[in-house]
Design a protein around this motif. Structure first.
Motif: not given
Length: 116
Positions: A8-18, A71-77, A96-106
């Motif tokens: 059940e492990r997803a190969p490459g699951a670390w790519i999007a968070p990285l 944004a950091l909480v979304l990244l952690f999740v 995807l939501a984590a980096p999009l939250m940064v310009p929204f906050a600014y």
């Protein structure tokens, strides 16, 4: 009997968070730096302008910090979700939501400040 956990492990699951981490952390730092240095925009303001700026900045900067914390909480999740195939879509959405939250906050910060 095959090990279902490994199947059940997803190969490459670390790519999007990285990728999200490599974008979110520097963007958050830049937004924090710009937000923290923005009181210098009112160094030469008169008393009325400075009071209006200070009052609005006192509200806007915590909004910026809150948005960056989200944004950091979304990244952690995105990193904390189990590395299974069934969580692949959720992980990508959080990543995807984590980096999009940064310009929204600014933008929210910049809209709240009464610029001189």
């Amino acid at each position: 009997m095959p090990n279902t956990t490994l199947a059940e492990r997803a190969p490459g699951a670390w790519i999007a968070p990285l990728i999200s981490t490599l974008v979110t952390l520097p963007a958050s730092f830049v937004a924090y730096l710009i937000g923290g240095l923005s009181p210098m925009a009112c160094d030469s303001c008169g008393d009325a302008q400075a009071d209006a700026f200070d009052a609005s900045y006192g509200v806007a900067f915590p909004v910026l910090l809150g948005g960056l914390a989200v944004a950091l909480v979304l990244l952690f999740v995105s990193w904390a979700l189990p590395w299974e195939r069934r969580h692949r879509d959720r992980r990508a959405i959080f990543a995807l939501a984590a980096p999009l939250m940064v310009p929204f906050a600014y933008v929210a910060f910049a809209a709240l400040v009464d610029w001189p």
